[in-house]
Design an enzyme around this catalytic site. Structure first.
Site, short mmCIF file in Angstrom:
data_model
loop_
_atom_site.label_atom_id
_atom_site.label_comp_id
_atom_site.label_asym_id
_atom_site.label_seq_id
_atom_site.Cartn_x
_atom_site.Cartn_y
_atom_site.Cartn_z
N HIS A 37 0.83 -1.20 0.00
CA HIS A 37 0.00 0.00 0.00
C HIS A 37 0.87 1.26 0.00
O HIS A 37 0.55 2.23 -0.68
CB HIS A 37 -0.96 -0.01 1.20
CG HIS A 37 -2.23 -0.75 0.93
ND1 HIS A 37 -2.28 -2.11 0.87
CD2 HIS A 37 -3.47 -0.30 0.70
CE1 HIS A 37 -3.53 -2.48 0.62
NE2 HIS A 37 -4.27 -1.39 0.50
N LYS A 102 -9.50 -8.54 8.23
CA LYS A 102 -10.13 -8.78 9.52
C LYS A 102 -9.97 -7.53 10.37
O LYS A 102 -9.05 -6.74 10.16
CB LYS A 102 -9.55 -10.01 10.23
CG LYS A 102 -8.09 -9.85 10.64
CD LYS A 102 -7.59 -11.08 11.36
CE LYS A 102 -6.14 -10.86 11.78
NZ LYS A 102 -5.60 -12.01 12.51
#
Length: 190
Positions: A37, A102
């Site tokens: 990212h 998650k």
């Protein structure tokens, strides 16, 4: 409800989903964690293209373990999504449709999910072998120097996921505990 979805995903595909629904996802899913990212942000800042098209894409926050002989991939359990929160609104604005991971997301990510008609799905933590079973192929497409955090192109079939954040603002981390508490109150009052 249970939905069968195939990437690339459209807003129309995602609109019926509600927090708590089950999704069996098929098609291409890209992997990207923290380091990837960061590199994607650097490319965007420099006006350069990303290693894959974000429009309608799904990104799985995973750093898979090495595959054993005869396997496509090793264990592929999700990582905590909150570590990608600072990058996520920008990627959603550029067409990212689905994130898989998650854990809870920030208020800014929730707002951006709604604004962009996207979703955040949960993969079952602690069950990397189960998640890997739905992965049919795996190819590193960017930054192999990142090891397990390299960007991979996965082809998945019926990957079992749960809707955590939906395009209407539903959040299973809020509605799930509330529903549980209501059911406990009904039992106590019965």
């Amino acid at each position: 409800m249970q939905y069968h979805l195939t990437t690339p995903l459209s807003k129309q595909d995602l609109a019926p989903l509600r927090a708590g629904d089950t999704v069996l996802l098929s098609g291409v899913v890209y992997t990207a964690r923290d380091a990837a990212h960061g590199r994607m942000a650097e490319l965007l800042d420099a006006g350069k293209p990303l290693p894959f098209d974000l429009k309608g894409a799904a990104i799985y926050y995973v750093g898979p373990t090495p595959e054993r002989p005869g396997q496509v991939i090793g264990a592929a359990g999700p990582t905590t999504a909150g570590r990608m929160d600072r990058y996520t609104p920008r990627l959603l604005d550029l067409g990212l449709a689905c994130m898989i991971g998650k854990g809870k997301r920030s208020a800014q990510v929730k707002e951006s999910v709604v604004k962009n008609g996207a979703v955040y799905l949960a993969a079952l933590g602690g069950a990397g072998a189960l998640m890997a079973a739905s992965i049919q192929s795996c190819e590193i497409i960017a930054w192999p120097d990142l090891g397990c955090e390299a960007v991979r192109r996965l082809v998945v079939r019926d990957m079992p996921l749960t809707v955590l954040l939906d395009a209407q603002g539903g959040d299973l981390y809020e509605s799930g505990p509330a529903a549980y508490l209501q059911s406990m109150e009904r039992e106590d009052g019965a």
